[in-house]
Scaffold this active site. Structure first.
Site, PDB file in Angstrom:
ATOM      1  N   HIS A   7      23.398  67.501 -96.124  1.00  0.00           N
ATOM      2  CA  HIS A   7      24.510  67.117 -94.881  1.00  0.00           C
ATOM      3  C   HIS A   7      25.768  67.009 -95.612  1.00  0.00           C
ATOM      4  O   HIS A   7      25.969  66.674 -96.901  1.00  0.00           O
ATOM      5  CB  HIS A   7      24.004  66.032 -94.021  1.00  0.00           C
ATOM      6  CG  HIS A   7      23.891  64.793 -94.705  1.00  0.00           C
ATOM      7  ND1 HIS A   7      22.531  64.228 -95.214  1.00  0.00           N
ATOM      8  CD2 HIS A   7      24.679  63.865 -95.002  1.00  0.00           C
ATOM      9  CE1 HIS A   7      22.660  62.998 -95.671  1.00  0.00           C
ATOM     10  NE2 HIS A   7      24.091  62.636 -95.672  1.00  0.00           N
ATOM     11  N   HIS A  79      31.339  61.834 -97.605  1.00  0.00           N
ATOM     12  CA  HIS A  79      30.391  62.181 -98.785  1.00  0.00           C
ATOM     13  C   HIS A  79      29.818  63.560 -98.360  1.00  0.00           C
ATOM     14  O   HIS A  79      29.407  64.017 -97.254  1.00  0.00           O
ATOM     15  CB  HIS A  79      29.328  61.203 -99.065  1.00  0.00           C
ATOM     16  CG  HIS A  79      28.393  60.713 -97.757  1.00  0.00           C
ATOM     17  ND1 HIS A  79      28.456  59.640 -96.935  1.00  0.00           N
ATOM     18  CD2 HIS A  79      27.175  61.409 -97.887  1.00  0.00           C
ATOM     19  CE1 HIS A  79      27.404  59.641 -96.281  1.00  0.00           C
ATOM     20  NE2 HIS A  79      26.488  60.571 -96.683  1.00  0.00           N
ATOM     21  N   GLU A 130      25.852  61.747-102.370  1.00  0.00           N
ATOM     22  CA  GLU A 130      24.456  61.261-102.368  1.00  0.00           C
ATOM     23  C   GLU A 130      23.346  62.157-102.678  1.00  0.00           C
ATOM     24  O   GLU A 130      23.631  63.343-102.659  1.00  0.00           O
ATOM     25  CB  GLU A 130      24.468  60.874-100.580  1.00  0.00           C
ATOM     26  CG  GLU A 130      23.027  60.401-100.347  1.00  0.00           C
ATOM     27  CD  GLU A 130      22.925  60.198 -98.805  1.00  0.00           C
ATOM     28  OE1 GLU A 130      23.853  60.833 -98.026  1.00  0.00           O
ATOM     29  OE2 GLU A 130      22.264  59.310 -98.118  1.00  0.00           O
TER      30      GLU A 130
HETATM   31 CO    CO Z   1      24.574  61.014 -96.243  1.00  0.00          CO
END
Ligand code: CO
Length: 134
Positions: A7, A79, A130
Protein backbone atom coordinates in the site's frame (compact mmCIF):
# COMPACT_ATOMS: atom_id res chain seq x y z
CA UNK A 1 14.09 -9.08 -1.54
CA UNK A 2 11.14 -6.67 -1.53
CA UNK A 3 8.05 -7.97 -3.24
CA UNK A 4 4.72 -6.41 -4.11
CA UNK A 5 3.73 -2.87 -3.22
CA UNK A 6 1.22 -3.57 -0.44
CA UNK A 7 0.00 0.00 0.00
CA UNK A 8 0.75 3.67 -0.20
CA UNK A 9 -0.34 5.52 2.94
CA UNK A 10 -1.60 9.10 2.71
CA UNK A 11 -2.00 11.13 5.89
CA UNK A 12 -5.02 13.44 6.03
CA UNK A 13 -6.53 15.75 8.61
CA UNK A 14 -10.12 15.09 7.56
CA UNK A 15 -10.88 11.47 6.84
CA UNK A 16 -14.43 12.16 5.71
CA UNK A 17 -13.29 14.68 3.13
CA UNK A 18 -10.56 12.32 1.94
CA UNK A 19 -13.07 9.47 1.69
CA UNK A 20 -15.31 11.66 -0.46
CA UNK A 21 -12.41 12.54 -2.72
CA UNK A 22 -11.41 8.91 -3.23
CA UNK A 23 -14.99 7.60 -3.45
CA UNK A 24 -16.88 10.33 -5.27
CA UNK A 25 -14.22 12.08 -7.36
CA UNK A 26 -11.88 9.20 -8.13
CA UNK A 27 -14.58 6.53 -8.03
CA UNK A 28 -12.65 4.22 -5.71
CA UNK A 29 -14.03 1.62 -3.31
CA UNK A 30 -13.36 2.98 0.19
CA UNK A 31 -13.82 0.79 3.29
CA UNK A 32 -15.43 1.88 6.57
CA UNK A 33 -13.11 3.70 9.00
CA UNK A 34 -11.34 1.61 11.62
CA UNK A 35 -9.77 3.12 14.76
CA UNK A 36 -6.32 1.78 15.53
CA UNK A 37 -5.62 3.10 19.03
CA UNK A 38 -2.32 1.18 19.24
CA UNK A 39 -1.07 3.09 16.20
CA UNK A 40 -2.73 6.44 16.95
CA UNK A 41 -4.60 6.55 13.66
CA UNK A 42 -7.99 5.97 12.10
CA UNK A 43 -7.70 4.17 8.77
CA UNK A 44 -9.72 3.53 5.65
CA UNK A 45 -8.50 1.51 2.69
CA UNK A 46 -9.07 2.19 -0.96
CA UNK A 47 -8.85 -1.19 -2.62
CA UNK A 48 -7.37 -0.99 -6.10
CA UNK A 49 -6.90 -3.90 -8.50
CA UNK A 50 -3.12 -4.04 -7.93
CA UNK A 51 -2.58 -2.44 -4.51
CA UNK A 52 -4.22 -0.34 -1.80
CA UNK A 53 -4.24 3.26 -0.70
CA UNK A 54 -4.38 3.68 3.06
CA UNK A 55 -5.85 6.99 4.22
CA UNK A 56 -4.66 7.79 7.76
CA UNK A 57 -6.11 10.39 10.08
CA UNK A 58 -4.76 11.16 13.58
CA UNK A 59 -6.43 9.47 16.55
CA UNK A 60 -5.81 10.61 20.13
CA UNK A 61 -3.30 13.01 21.63
CA UNK A 62 0.02 11.53 20.60
CA UNK A 63 -0.67 10.41 17.08
CA UNK A 64 2.54 9.57 15.21
CA UNK A 65 1.18 11.42 12.16
CA UNK A 66 0.38 14.69 13.99
CA UNK A 67 3.81 16.22 13.26
CA UNK A 68 3.63 15.16 9.64
CA UNK A 69 0.27 16.92 9.27
CA UNK A 70 1.66 20.04 10.91
CA UNK A 71 4.28 20.16 8.17
CA UNK A 72 1.82 19.05 5.47
CA UNK A 73 -1.50 20.66 6.34
CA UNK A 74 -3.10 19.52 3.06
CA UNK A 75 -2.07 15.94 3.76
CA UNK A 76 0.55 14.00 1.84
CA UNK A 77 2.16 10.67 1.13
CA UNK A 78 3.25 9.35 4.52
CA UNK A 79 4.84 6.00 3.69
CA UNK A 80 5.03 3.15 1.23
CA UNK A 81 4.76 -0.51 2.22
CA UNK A 82 6.49 -3.41 0.50
CA UNK A 83 5.80 -7.06 1.14
CA UNK A 84 8.54 -9.41 2.31
CA UNK A 85 8.42 -13.17 2.88
CA UNK A 86 10.22 -13.15 6.22
CA UNK A 87 10.19 -9.98 8.33
CA UNK A 88 12.98 -11.09 10.67
CA UNK A 89 15.30 -12.01 7.80
CA UNK A 90 14.42 -8.70 6.13
CA UNK A 91 15.16 -6.76 9.33
CA UNK A 92 18.50 -8.45 9.78
CA UNK A 93 19.43 -7.75 6.17
CA UNK A 94 18.48 -4.06 6.60
CA UNK A 95 20.56 -3.75 9.76
CA UNK A 96 23.53 -5.51 8.17
CA UNK A 97 23.31 -2.99 5.31
CA UNK A 98 23.48 -0.14 7.83
CA UNK A 99 19.83 0.93 7.55
CA UNK A 100 17.96 2.08 10.63
CA UNK A 101 14.91 0.16 11.79
CA UNK A 102 12.56 2.39 13.81
CA UNK A 103 11.38 1.65 17.34
CA UNK A 104 12.82 -1.28 19.24
CA UNK A 105 13.43 -3.23 16.04
CA UNK A 106 10.80 -5.83 16.89
CA UNK A 107 7.97 -6.29 14.37
CA UNK A 108 4.55 -4.97 15.44
CA UNK A 109 1.19 -6.13 14.23
CA UNK A 110 0.10 -3.66 11.56
CA UNK A 111 -3.24 -2.52 10.18
CA UNK A 112 -3.74 -5.79 8.31
CA UNK A 113 -3.02 -8.05 11.26
CA UNK A 114 0.43 -8.94 9.92
CA UNK A 115 3.90 -8.18 11.31
CA UNK A 116 5.40 -4.89 10.11
CA UNK A 117 8.53 -2.79 10.60
CA UNK A 118 9.30 0.79 9.66
CA UNK A 119 12.61 1.94 8.20
CA UNK A 120 14.13 5.39 8.64
CA UNK A 121 13.25 7.76 5.79
CA UNK A 122 16.81 9.13 5.67
CA UNK A 123 18.05 5.71 4.63
CA UNK A 124 15.36 5.24 1.95
CA UNK A 125 15.32 8.22 -0.39
CA UNK A 126 13.46 10.45 2.05
CA UNK A 127 10.51 8.08 2.27
CA UNK A 128 9.28 6.36 5.40
CA UNK A 129 9.26 2.71 4.34
CA UNK A 130 7.21 -0.09 5.87
CA UNK A 131 7.90 -3.77 5.40
CA UNK A 132 5.06 -6.22 5.90
CA UNK A 133 5.35 -9.96 6.08
CA UNK A 134 2.88 -11.04 3.43
CO1 CO B 1 1.19 1.22 6.33
Amino acid sequence: MIGRLNHVAIAVEDLEAATKTYRDTLGGHVTEPVDEPDHGVTVVFVNLPNTKIELLAPLGENSPIAKFLEKNPNGGIHHVCYEVDDIIAARDQMKAAGARVLGDGEPKIGAHGKPVLFLHPKDFCGTLTELEQA
